[in-house]
Motif scaffolding. Structure first.
Motif, PDB file in Angstrom:
ATOM      1  N   ASP A 163      15.747   4.685   9.424  1.00  0.00           N
ATOM      2  CA  ASP A 163      14.895   4.191   7.794  1.00  0.00           C
ATOM      3  C   ASP A 163      15.436   4.995   6.863  1.00  0.00           C
ATOM      4  OD1 ASP A 163      12.722   3.635   6.165  1.00  0.00           O
ATOM      5  OD2 ASP A 163      11.948   2.433   7.703  1.00  0.00           O
ATOM      6  N   PRO A 164      15.177   4.330   5.958  1.00  0.00           N
ATOM      7  CA  PRO A 164      15.581   4.581   4.447  1.00  0.00           C
ATOM      8  C   PRO A 164      14.544   6.459   4.293  1.00  0.00           C
ATOM      9  CG  PRO A 164      15.768   2.889   3.991  1.00  0.00           C
ATOM     10  CD  PRO A 164      15.240   2.824   5.215  1.00  0.00           C
ATOM     11  N   LEU A 165      13.463   5.807   4.645  1.00  0.00           N
ATOM     12  CA  LEU A 165      12.474   6.759   4.363  1.00  0.00           C
ATOM     13  C   LEU A 165      12.326   8.014   4.862  1.00  0.00           C
ATOM     14  CD1 LEU A 165       8.969   4.899   4.687  1.00  0.00           C
ATOM     15  CD2 LEU A 165      10.133   5.470   2.547  1.00  0.00           C
ATOM     16  N   LEU A 166      13.243   8.369   5.668  1.00  0.00           N
ATOM     17  CA  LEU A 166      13.002   9.488   6.091  1.00  0.00           C
ATOM     18  C   LEU A 166      14.304  10.585   5.353  1.00  0.00           C
ATOM     19  CD1 LEU A 166      14.609   8.825  10.123  1.00  0.00           C
ATOM     20  CD2 LEU A 166      12.295   9.128   9.347  1.00  0.00           C
ATOM     21  N   LYS A 167      14.944   9.851   4.705  1.00  0.00           N
ATOM     22  CA  LYS A 167      15.798  10.589   3.779  1.00  0.00           C
ATOM     23  C   LYS A 167      15.645  10.640   2.147  1.00  0.00           C
ATOM     24  CE  LYS A 167      18.386  12.257   6.071  1.00  0.00           C
ATOM     25  NZ  LYS A 167      18.137  13.966   6.743  1.00  0.00           N
ATOM     26  N   ALA A 168      14.100   9.920   2.170  1.00  0.00           N
ATOM     27  CA  ALA A 168      13.932   9.901   0.883  1.00  0.00           C
ATOM     28  C   ALA A 168      13.212  10.198  -0.151  1.00  0.00           C
ATOM     29  CB  ALA A 168      12.754   8.324   0.908  1.00  0.00           C
ATOM     30  N   SER A 169      13.189  10.336  -1.455  1.00  0.00           N
ATOM     31  CA  SER A 169      12.209  10.886  -2.059  1.00  0.00           C
ATOM     32  C   SER A 169      10.387  11.178  -1.530  1.00  0.00           C
ATOM     33  CB  SER A 169      12.525  10.843  -3.719  1.00  0.00           C
ATOM     34  OG  SER A 169      13.985  10.608  -3.860  1.00  0.00           O
ATOM     35  N   ARG A 170      10.205  12.244  -2.406  1.00  0.00           N
ATOM     36  CA  ARG A 170       8.041  12.602  -2.220  1.00  0.00           C
ATOM     37  C   ARG A 170       7.970  10.861  -2.578  1.00  0.00           C
ATOM     38  NH1 ARG A 170       5.793  18.267  -2.928  1.00  0.00           N
ATOM     39  NH2 ARG A 170       7.650  18.873  -3.324  1.00  0.00           N
ATOM     40  N   ASN A 171       6.589   9.939  -2.624  1.00  0.00           N
ATOM     41  CA  ASN A 171       5.580   9.447  -3.787  1.00  0.00           C
ATOM     42  C   ASN A 171       5.143  10.837  -4.577  1.00  0.00           C
ATOM     43  OD1 ASN A 171       6.444   7.912  -1.141  1.00  0.00           O
ATOM     44  ND2 ASN A 171       5.862   6.247  -2.719  1.00  0.00           N
ATOM     45  N   ASN A 172       4.543  10.103  -6.177  1.00  0.00           N
ATOM     46  CA  ASN A 172       3.558  10.359  -6.621  1.00  0.00           C
ATOM     47  C   ASN A 172       2.244  10.690  -6.146  1.00  0.00           C
ATOM     48  OD1 ASN A 172       2.093   9.835  -9.009  1.00  0.00           O
ATOM     49  ND2 ASN A 172       3.493  11.171 -10.266  1.00  0.00           N
ATOM     50  N   ARG A 173       1.113  11.554  -6.902  1.00  0.00           N
ATOM     51  CA  ARG A 173       0.920  11.674  -5.683  1.00  0.00           C
ATOM     52  C   ARG A 173      -0.192  10.665  -5.704  1.00  0.00           C
ATOM     53  NH1 ARG A 173      -2.308  17.053  -6.743  1.00  0.00           N
ATOM     54  NH2 ARG A 173      -3.325  16.572  -6.374  1.00  0.00           N
ATOM     55  N   LEU A 174      -0.822  10.489  -7.661  1.00  0.00           N
ATOM     56  CA  LEU A 174      -1.193   9.277  -7.649  1.00  0.00           C
ATOM     57  C   LEU A 174      -1.411   8.761  -6.926  1.00  0.00           C
ATOM     58  CD1 LEU A 174      -3.672   8.266  -9.781  1.00  0.00           C
ATOM     59  CD2 LEU A 174      -1.851   7.993 -11.094  1.00  0.00           C
ATOM     60  N   ASP A 175      -0.690   7.921  -5.976  1.00  0.00           N
ATOM     61  CA  ASP A 175      -0.003   6.612  -5.538  1.00  0.00           C
ATOM     62  C   ASP A 175      -0.621   6.945  -4.753  1.00  0.00           C
ATOM     63  OD1 ASP A 175       1.789   4.949  -7.803  1.00  0.00           O
ATOM     64  OD2 ASP A 175       3.147   6.001  -6.978  1.00  0.00           O
ATOM     65  N   VAL A 176      -0.276   7.998  -4.139  1.00  0.00           N
ATOM     66  CA  VAL A 176      -0.509   8.384  -2.588  1.00  0.00           C
ATOM     67  C   VAL A 176      -2.593   8.442  -2.521  1.00  0.00           C
ATOM     68  CG1 VAL A 176      -1.034  10.692  -1.043  1.00  0.00           C
ATOM     69  CG2 VAL A 176       1.219   9.657  -2.177  1.00  0.00           C
ATOM     70  N   ALA A 177      -2.678   9.669  -3.536  1.00  0.00           N
ATOM     71  CA  ALA A 177      -4.318   8.902  -3.776  1.00  0.00           C
ATOM     72  C   ALA A 177      -5.001   7.128  -3.641  1.00  0.00           C
ATOM     73  CB  ALA A 177      -5.296  10.047  -4.716  1.00  0.00           C
ATOM     74  N   LYS A 178      -4.580   6.678  -4.487  1.00  0.00           N
ATOM     75  CA  LYS A 178      -4.467   5.119  -4.285  1.00  0.00           C
ATOM     76  C   LYS A 178      -4.550   4.921  -3.172  1.00  0.00           C
ATOM     77  CE  LYS A 178      -3.695   4.459  -8.856  1.00  0.00           C
ATOM     78  NZ  LYS A 178      -3.954   3.639  -9.835  1.00  0.00           N
ATOM     79  N   PHE A 179      -3.283   4.976  -2.512  1.00  0.00           N
ATOM     80  CA  PHE A 179      -3.033   4.747  -0.817  1.00  0.00           C
ATOM     81  C   PHE A 179      -3.561   5.103   0.049  1.00  0.00           C
ATOM     82  CE2 PHE A 179      -0.817   5.759   2.769  1.00  0.00           C
ATOM     83  CZ  PHE A 179      -0.491   4.017   3.307  1.00  0.00           C
ATOM     84  N   ILE A 180      -4.565   6.120   0.071  1.00  0.00           N
ATOM     85  CA  ILE A 180      -5.660   6.486   0.687  1.00  0.00           C
ATOM     86  C   ILE A 180      -6.843   6.208   0.542  1.00  0.00           C
ATOM     87  CG2 ILE A 180      -7.683   9.231   1.106  1.00  0.00           C
ATOM     88  CD1 ILE A 180      -5.093  10.909   0.330  1.00  0.00           C
ATOM     89  N   ILE A 181      -7.094   5.478  -1.055  1.00  0.00           N
ATOM     90  CA  ILE A 181      -8.264   4.610  -0.907  1.00  0.00           C
ATOM     91  C   ILE A 181      -8.613   3.700  -0.418  1.00  0.00           C
ATOM     92  CG2 ILE A 181     -10.032   4.403  -3.168  1.00  0.00           C
ATOM     93  CD1 ILE A 181      -9.157   6.706  -4.513  1.00  0.00           C
ATOM     94  N   LYS A 182      -7.369   2.738  -0.737  1.00  0.00           N
ATOM     95  CA  LYS A 182      -7.336   1.551   0.191  1.00  0.00           C
ATOM     96  C   LYS A 182      -7.331   1.423   1.797  1.00  0.00           C
ATOM     97  CE  LYS A 182      -4.162  -2.453   0.733  1.00  0.00           C
ATOM     98  NZ  LYS A 182      -4.553  -2.722   2.030  1.00  0.00           N
ATOM     99  N   ASP A 183      -6.670   2.386   2.016  1.00  0.00           N
ATOM    100  CA  ASP A 183      -6.831   2.727   3.490  1.00  0.00           C
ATOM    101  C   ASP A 183      -8.620   2.900   3.875  1.00  0.00           C
ATOM    102  OD1 ASP A 183      -4.742   2.309   5.583  1.00  0.00           O
ATOM    103  OD2 ASP A 183      -4.243   4.351   5.790  1.00  0.00           O
ATOM    104  N   LEU A 184      -9.108   4.285   3.360  1.00  0.00           N
ATOM    105  CA  LEU A 184     -10.676   4.190   3.618  1.00  0.00           C
ATOM    106  C   LEU A 184     -11.305   2.905   3.187  1.00  0.00           C
ATOM    107  CD1 LEU A 184     -10.767   7.579   2.142  1.00  0.00           C
ATOM    108  CD2 LEU A 184     -10.995   6.605   3.955  1.00  0.00           C
ATOM    109  N   ARG A 185     -10.990   1.749   1.996  1.00  0.00           N
ATOM    110  CA  ARG A 185     -12.154   0.911   1.414  1.00  0.00           C
ATOM    111  C   ARG A 185     -11.489  -0.457   3.255  1.00  0.00           C
ATOM    112  NH1 ARG A 185     -15.876   0.369  -0.959  1.00  0.00           N
ATOM    113  NH2 ARG A 185     -16.110   1.518  -3.070  1.00  0.00           N
ATOM    114  N   ASP A 186     -10.139  -0.099   3.656  1.00  0.00           N
ATOM    115  CA  ASP A 186      -9.990  -0.798   4.873  1.00  0.00           C
ATOM    116  C   ASP A 186     -11.014  -0.203   5.826  1.00  0.00           C
ATOM    117  OD1 ASP A 186      -8.544  -2.508   3.708  1.00  0.00           O
ATOM    118  OD2 ASP A 186      -6.575  -1.670   3.866  1.00  0.00           O
ATOM    119  N   ALA A 187     -11.246   0.883   5.771  1.00  0.00           N
ATOM    120  CA  ALA A 187     -11.345   1.589   7.275  1.00  0.00           C
ATOM    121  C   ALA A 187     -13.070   0.781   6.897  1.00  0.00           C
ATOM    122  CB  ALA A 187     -11.761   2.780   7.386  1.00  0.00           C
ATOM    123  N   ALA A 188     -13.998   1.202   6.162  1.00  0.00           N
ATOM    124  CA  ALA A 188     -14.482   1.108   6.054  1.00  0.00           C
ATOM    125  C   ALA A 188     -15.082  -0.625   6.256  1.00  0.00           C
ATOM    126  CB  ALA A 188     -15.539   1.273   4.004  1.00  0.00           C
ATOM    127  N   GLY A 189     -14.663  -1.387   5.662  1.00  0.00           N
ATOM    128  CA  GLY A 189     -15.000  -2.449   6.044  1.00  0.00           C
ATOM    129  C   GLY A 189     -14.733  -3.469   7.986  1.00  0.00           C
TER     130      GLY A 189
END
Length: 573
Positions: A163-189
């Motif tokens: 998978d290309p992600l194994l040699k990928a650059s890091r995602n910006n922290r803001l995108d990571v935070a938004k990814f976390i928040i979406k996961d938590l919204r999904d979890a809450a539902g």
């Protein structure tokens, strides 16, 4: 299921030399018979509960979020290289930074379950809780990565070895935070409500409470580090909305008989005789999500010995944060007694949490030893106290802790109180801070719902914090909100992360770690003191501390950069 998990871990180890993300290839998931009933998903999700922080990482050991790495708590065992800015780049992942490899193993485990849930042939409602847990724990793990390293790679699917992600650059922290928040919204539902679950299982409310923590953290980072006001305000709003969704569904622990010591006994509740009111864990409606322990599944760490007396020592900076009973800081209050004529002079008329958290001189204390513990929970216990007329021994800062210290006779390491991963007090303080930082103000009504609730738990006569009170006494509302957070959440893994997100660590962390003022009774009793004194006559436990802008993030381990040079090292490391 056990066989599968073991096989998956073996396959994971084989990838250590080829993949910095520590991910399992798809061909290990080929056996569909392992995912054909709800119990398979539940069993697989159960492993995730062992990933959370606990007494071990936050209180006992030297974990990346513990107060031992901050400016308010010292470890008698020696200087902390992370606290004083002397840590370097680790050669490989280890527990000092939470273990980068393990984090990605956890993330991939969540992705495995989510992948299998999408192909589940049965009634999806039967696996909703397990799917919600996978979303929650993926978010929990990414929050660990975010707070420790900042930018990290987002992996939202099970990866194959090419998978290309194994040699990928890091995602910006803001995108990571938004990814976390979406996961938590999904979890809450997806997750069940707290009243439908056994204690210790993650609930819909826990996902929302954790969302308030994540959103507040990244909002502060965007505001004070990145200077991105729009993104900061959107995240503050996320924190506000999540907090408000669970207002009133929990309550702060307090008891009339325990009175002004309710705060202290909250943290040592067991299903055994452990307090004068005879309360057990069922009386605690404050812990939203916790690591649960029992007498047959105890903490397993010498937690009372670790937190009783001078094994852990507070700093004078922390002690000075406690208000007087008139609601004013010590530099503004006429109630403050700084004479040190008695060792406990400065404890007079102070916020009662000072004596709930630290051992007040001349007090009576018990611990968990057979001959120095409590049995009758009345004045008869004084005859076998660990110490009466307690006086701090010479050495250290002189401010010794007892939060998390048992008073009942229980073998060391067999204490069984729960560890608060998320508690209601934090959510209230998240809400207060988010409101103030987003709007530049906070109403008296919101203060009464939040800060005044935690402040007056054990200080019922303390004046309310109001806008008029702040104005009349020349106070700063932001400082008061932050003061409350620091005191209420002491030794629960928040202080250093708070200083980092507020971008005040570069000012606060280099300050000397100081202790008592060597005058009055201290001067007469501390005749063995060998520590230097500053120009105020305070003992200096540690000086020469450093914290520069690079210390806001931990460095990535060297071996990870060798495996994937596209990761890039954090700034200035």
């Amino acid at each position: 299921m056990k066989k599968y998990i073991y096989s998956a871990m073996v396959a994971m180890m084989a990838l250590f030399t080829t993949s910095c993300l520590n991910l399992e290839p798809k061909d290990q998931l080929a056996d569909n018979s392992l995912w054909n009933k709800p119990g398979d998903f539940e069993s697989f999700a159960n492993q995730m509960y062992g990933w959370t922080n606990s007494f071990h990482e936050i209180v006992y050991s030297n974990g990346p979020h513990g107060d031992k790495r901050s400016d308010i708590l010292c470890d008698k065992g020696g200087f902390n290289i992370f606290s004083n800015g002397q840590n370097g780049i680790p050669a490989s992942s280890d527990l000092s930074t939470g273990n980068y490899k393990s984090f990605y193993y956890h993330i991939n485990s969540c992705n495995i379950l989510l992948s299998r849930s999408a192909a589940y042939a049965g009634n999806v409602n039967d696996i909703r809780q397990a799917v919600g847990e996978a979303h929650f724990f993926r978010a929990y793990t990414y929050y660990e990565l975010l707070t420790i390293y900042g930018d990290v790679i987002i992996a939202d699917h099970v990866l194959d070895t090419d998978d290309p992600l194994l040699k990928a650059s890091r995602n910006n922290r803001l995108d990571v935070a938004k990814f976390i928040i979406k996961d938590l919204r999904d979890a809450a539902g997806l997750l069940k409500n707290k009243n439908e679950l056994e204690q210790g299982r993650v609930s819909s409310e826990a996902a929302l409470a954790f969302l308030s923590r994540v959103a507040l953290y990244e909002a502060s980072w965007q505001k004070f580090h990145v200077k991105n006001e729009n993104e900061a305000n959107a995240l503050y709003t996320d924190a506000i909305n999540a907090s408000k969704e669970i207002l009133g569904k929990f309550e702060l622990f307090k008891n009339d008989q325990l009175g002004t010591e309710s705060y202290r006994y909250l943290f040592i509740l067991e299903d055994a005789a452990c307090n004068p009111a005879g309360l057990t864990k069922s009386a605690n409606k404050e812990f939203i999500f916790s690591r649960c322990y029992t007498e047959t599944n105890p903490i397993g760490k010498n937690i009372t010995k670790e937190t009783f007396g001078n094994a852990q020592m507070s700093t004078r900076k922390f002690v000075d944060m406690f208000l007087c009973q008139d609601g004013l800081p010590i530099d503004k209050s006429s109630q403050y007694n700084s004479t040190n004529e008695k060792m406990d002079s400065e404890w007079e008329n102070r916020d009662n949490r000072l004596s709930n958290i630290l051992m007040r001189p001349h007090g009576t204390f018990w611990n968990n030893e057979p001959n120095t513990s409590r049995t009758s929970w009345d004045d008869n216990d004084r005859t076998h106290a660990s110490t009466t007329n307690y006086k701090p021994s010479s050495g250290g800062t002189g401010y010794y802790t007892h939060k998390y210290s048992a008073e009942r006779n229980v073998t060391s390491e067999y204490e069984s109180y729960d560890y608060p991963i998320i508690r209601y007090a934090e959510v209230l303080l998240n809400l207060a801070e988010a409101l103030y930082e987003r709007d530049g103000k906070i109403s008296d009504g919101d203060l009464n719902q939040t800060v005044n609730q935690t402040r007056r738990r054990v200080n019922p006569e303390m004046p309310l914090l109001t806008n008029a009170f702040v104005s009349a006494n020349g106070l700063d509302m932001r400082e008061e909100i932050r003061r409350e957070r620091t005191i209420e959440l002491f030794n629960e893994g928040f202080r250093l992360d708070d200083l980092k997100r507020w971008k005040t660590a570069e000012t606060e962390m280099p300050m000397d770690l100081c202790g008592i003022t060597l005058t009055g009774e201290f001067a007469r009793e501390w005749n063995l003191n060998t520590l230097p004194l500053n120009d105020k006559g305070q003992v200096v436990f540690e000086s020469g501390r450093k914290f520069t802008t690079k210390n806001y993030l931990y460095p990535l381990p060297s071996d990870e950069l060798q495996l994937n040079p596209n990761l890039g090292q954090n700034p200035q490391w």
